[in-house]
Design a protein around this motif. Structure first.
Motif, PDB file in Angstrom:
ATOM      1  N   GLU A 239       0.804  -1.220   0.000  1.00 38.23           N
ATOM      2  CA  GLU A 239       0.000   0.000   0.000  1.00 38.23           C
ATOM      3  C   GLU A 239       0.837   1.271   0.000  1.00 38.23           C
ATOM      4  O   GLU A 239       0.303   2.377  -0.156  1.00 38.23           O
ATOM      5  N   PRO A 241       3.297   4.233  -1.335  1.00 37.54           N
ATOM      6  CA  PRO A 241       3.489   4.843  -2.661  1.00 37.54           C
ATOM      7  C   PRO A 241       4.862   4.504  -3.232  1.00 37.54           C
ATOM      8  O   PRO A 241       5.837   4.341  -2.494  1.00 37.54           O
ATOM      9  N   THR A 242       4.936   4.413  -4.538  1.00 37.58           N
ATOM     10  CA  THR A 242       6.203   4.118  -5.208  1.00 37.58           C
ATOM     11  C   THR A 242       6.815   5.368  -5.837  1.00 37.58           C
ATOM     12  O   THR A 242       7.750   5.255  -6.637  1.00 37.58           O
ATOM     13  N   ASP A 243       6.306   6.545  -5.473  1.00 38.61           N
ATOM     14  CA  ASP A 243       6.941   7.817  -5.837  1.00 38.61           C
ATOM     15  C   ASP A 243       7.805   8.258  -4.655  1.00 38.61           C
ATOM     16  O   ASP A 243       7.321   8.283  -3.512  1.00 38.61           O
ATOM     17  N   ALA A 246       6.344  11.157  -2.505  1.00 37.25           N
ATOM     18  CA  ALA A 246       5.104  10.724  -1.862  1.00 37.25           C
ATOM     19  C   ALA A 246       5.397   9.753  -0.725  1.00 37.25           C
ATOM     20  O   ALA A 246       4.734   9.786   0.322  1.00 37.25           O
ATOM     21  N   LEU A 247       6.384   8.893  -0.897  1.00 38.75           N
ATOM     22  CA  LEU A 247       6.767   7.964   0.167  1.00 38.75           C
ATOM     23  C   LEU A 247       7.333   8.730   1.354  1.00 38.75           C
ATOM     24  O   LEU A 247       6.989   8.439   2.510  1.00 38.75           O
ATOM     25  N   ARG A 250       4.468  10.455   3.155  1.00 38.76           N
ATOM     26  CA  ARG A 250       3.636   9.511   3.908  1.00 38.76           C
ATOM     27  C   ARG A 250       4.275   9.182   5.257  1.00 38.76           C
ATOM     28  O   ARG A 250       3.616   9.213   6.299  1.00 38.76           O
TER      29      ARG A 250
END
Length: 413
Positions: A239, A241-243, A246-247, A250
């Motif tokens: 779940e 993020p793979t950016d 954004a990671l 988070r």
């Protein structure tokens, strides 16, 4: 890092004033990394220190410590013969991390029912009045079932306590080759004169490697660790993020929420939060890169995420505790280890830097090390000493347990 990859990345530096746009830099790096000259086969991929988060949350992990690294200060410009080219400027932490993230995408996704991890943890030991260091290591393998309720297995091998280097061995011989040491450690005192910590007498001895490993088992819910406020299960990791940005956002948001929810007496001030948050995100990034069961896309994002952490810097080429060459990415310690007392972080000892050693050409983590930068307590510690370290050997999914090695496992309590 191989020269061709270093040169390809360095060639992407536009000679502009003011500084180039970062988005353009990322596109340039991507083009350089996509060139045939930078293609390298992927390797198999392979924990951090106790730290007070300053908000009632203690981050636990395996402690680690380091090797000398080369500096990254650009050389002073000077005239050169006509027709010769200037040496490429040292790469920044961001450039190295982007290269590693791009390389990690080449690794195939691994599948299986059991997560296998293999690592070596160790530390260097100092002795009052002696100018040599000892090195103590433990090799560990672990198997975790993807489904909860199954046995989790671990094999520990004590690799012994020896002299840390040939130079240390020569100094030890000059000291008469003692085999054991017992000494008192003075108590750690606060600036106001109160005692913070005392220790029993320390006993250290040289030890050979164990003749047989210890094999343990216990029922587990896939306790590979935590990421943010949740267990790092495959479902929870999927779940994330793979950016990279954004990671980072988070994890920063989760830390902020945890701090806000902590009892008031366990809260640190804003400056301490910012530093401790940086350290915690760095630790989680290492977990995602080297220990957790993640996809190539999430591992790549974790490399990029580290570049957003304030204070992260490149220390240039170095070697890990096994002698493997890599690039050193460091987070400089800004506060001593400590504990929270009456809402304040009480400093309790030695300053040290956390260093992640990576191979950018394969997108793998080789080791993490904690290197003492300012000895405070105990007084026998030395600048540059490896407070602790962890060497990453392997981390991958496998289809079945090697029961021939695990059948005599003792049940841990």
């Amino acid at each position: 890092m191989p020269d061709d990859l270093l040169q390809a990345l360095a060639a992407t530096r536009p000679d502009l004033d003011p500084a180039p746009d970062q988005a353009r830099r990322d596109r340039d790096l991507a083009r350089a990394l996509a060139s045939p000259a930078t293609a390298h086969p992927a390797r198999r991929r392979g924990r951090s220190r106790w730290k007070v988060l300053g908000l009632g949350v203690v981050a636990a992990g395996t402690v680690v410590a380091v090797v000398a690294t080369t500096g990254t200060t650009p050389p002073t410009p000077q005239s050169r013969p006509s027709g010769t080219e200037a040496a490429p400027a040292p790469l920044s932490a961001r450039e190295i991390l982007l290269a590693a993230g791009a390389s990690s995408l080449k690794a195939p996704a691994n599948e299986g029912d059991f997560l296998y991890t293999h690592w070596i943890s160790g530390r260097q030991l100092s002795i009052p009045g002696k100018d040599y260091l000892l090195d103590s290591r433990m090799e560990q393998e672990m198997w975790r079932a993807k489904e909860p309720g199954h046995y989790q297995y671990m094999i520990n091998r004590r690799l012994g306590t020896t002299l840390a280097s040939p130079a240390d061995e020569e100094a030890w011989k000059a000291d008469g080759s003692p085999r054991s040491w017992t000494f008192e450690v003075p108590p750690l005192m606060s600036p106001s004169g109160g005692m913070i910590k005392s220790m029993d007498p320390v006993r250290i001895k040289l030890e050979p490697a164990a003749t047989a490993p210890d094999v343990w088992r216990h029922v587990s819910d896939f306790g590979v660790g935590r990421i943010g406020s949740r267990l790092a299960t495959p479902e929870n990791l999927a779940e994330l993020p793979t950016d990279p940005k954004a990671l980072y956002d988070r994890l920063l948001h989760e830390l902020t929420a945890m701090a806000d929810a902590a009892p008031k007496e366990h809260q640190a001030d804003l400056a301490e939060h910012r530093y401790l948050f940086s350290w915690e995100i760095f630790r989680w990034g290492v977990d995602l890169i080297a220990r957790f069961p993640v996809s190539p896309a999430l591992r790549s994002a974790a490399f990029g995420m580290l570049s957003y952490i304030p204070g992260v810097e490149s220390r240039g080429e170095t070697t890990d505790p096994l002698g493997r060459k890599g690039q050193a990415i460091a987070l400089t310690d800004q506060t001593d280890s400590g504990s929270v007392q009456n809402g304040k972080l009480i400093k309790e000892g030695t300053l040290f830097d956390t260093v992640l050693i990576i191979d950018p050409s394969t997108g793998t983590a080789l080791a993490t090390v904690d290197q003492i930068s300012k000895p405070v307590w105990p007084p026998s510690d030395k600048q540059g000493q490896w407070r602790s370290y962890e060497i990453f050997k392997e981390s991958r999914w496998i289809p079945a347990l090697p029961m021939s090695r695990l059948k005599n496992a003792e049940h841990s309590r």
